[in-house]
Design a protein around this motif. Sequence first.
Motif, PDB file in Angstrom:
ATOM      1  N   GLU A  35       1.995  -4.019  -6.543  1.00 22.10           N
ATOM      2  CA  GLU A  35       1.241  -5.257  -6.412  1.00 22.10           C
ATOM      3  C   GLU A  35       1.776  -6.092  -5.245  1.00 22.10           C
ATOM      4  N   ARG A  67       4.026   1.579  -1.032  1.00 28.37           N
ATOM      5  CA  ARG A  67       4.808   1.689  -2.275  1.00 28.37           C
ATOM      6  C   ARG A  67       3.939   1.772  -3.523  1.00 28.37           C
ATOM      7  N   ARG A  68       2.636   1.496  -3.349  1.00 25.94           N
ATOM      8  CA  ARG A  68       1.682   1.490  -4.463  1.00 25.94           C
ATOM      9  C   ARG A  68       2.076   0.498  -5.547  1.00 25.94           C
ATOM     10  N   PHE A  88      -5.254  -2.222  -3.186  1.00 25.62           N
ATOM     11  CA  PHE A  88      -4.109  -2.432  -4.071  1.00 25.62           C
ATOM     12  C   PHE A  88      -4.241  -3.820  -4.692  1.00 25.62           C
ATOM     13  N   ARG A 143       0.837  -1.202   0.000  1.00 24.81           N
ATOM     14  CA  ARG A 143       0.000   0.000   0.000  1.00 24.81           C
ATOM     15  C   ARG A 143       0.874   1.255   0.000  1.00 24.81           C
TER      16      ARG A 143
END
Length: 169
Positions: free
Chosen positions: A31, A28-29, A82, A26
Amino acid sequence: MPKVVVGVSGGMGGLGALHRAAAEARLRRVELCAVLAWQAPDGGPGSRTSRGVPVQVLCRSAAADRLREVLDAAFGAGAPAFPVTGLTVRGTAGAALVDVACDPDDLLVVGAGPRGPLRRLLRPSMARYVLAHAACPVLTVPPSPLRAAYEAARRRNSWRLPLDVRELA
């Protein structure tokens, strides 16, 4: 594309690592890739059950079901904000995680459970294997302090020792 890779097993330590990996993904945005490693018992690729179904197919199916259960328990019915992918890999946990997290920009998250001398002798540490072989940064998540209390209560119950209520205060 970078990702956060986490090993899951369904145990208490794995759940802590999964939640920490979710927080990192979340932040680091990127997967989140949850990996469950499995191995077929006793048999090679030609092993079959009494009904003629390959054991490998049954083990793969059981691993996929277990992975779905773990992810549902960790994130509930709603999907997280995410992207999350689940992956079942045949092999040992350490080798599977190192293979999946092959990009230097990935982050590999593993749980580091308590290890006594007897456990180290009988079963090598997956976290040590990952730290020695990973091509990306590795984040080891220590066990929860509640785990020691849980283990002590479990031992006391197995020996049928009485509970001292002063311990609860």
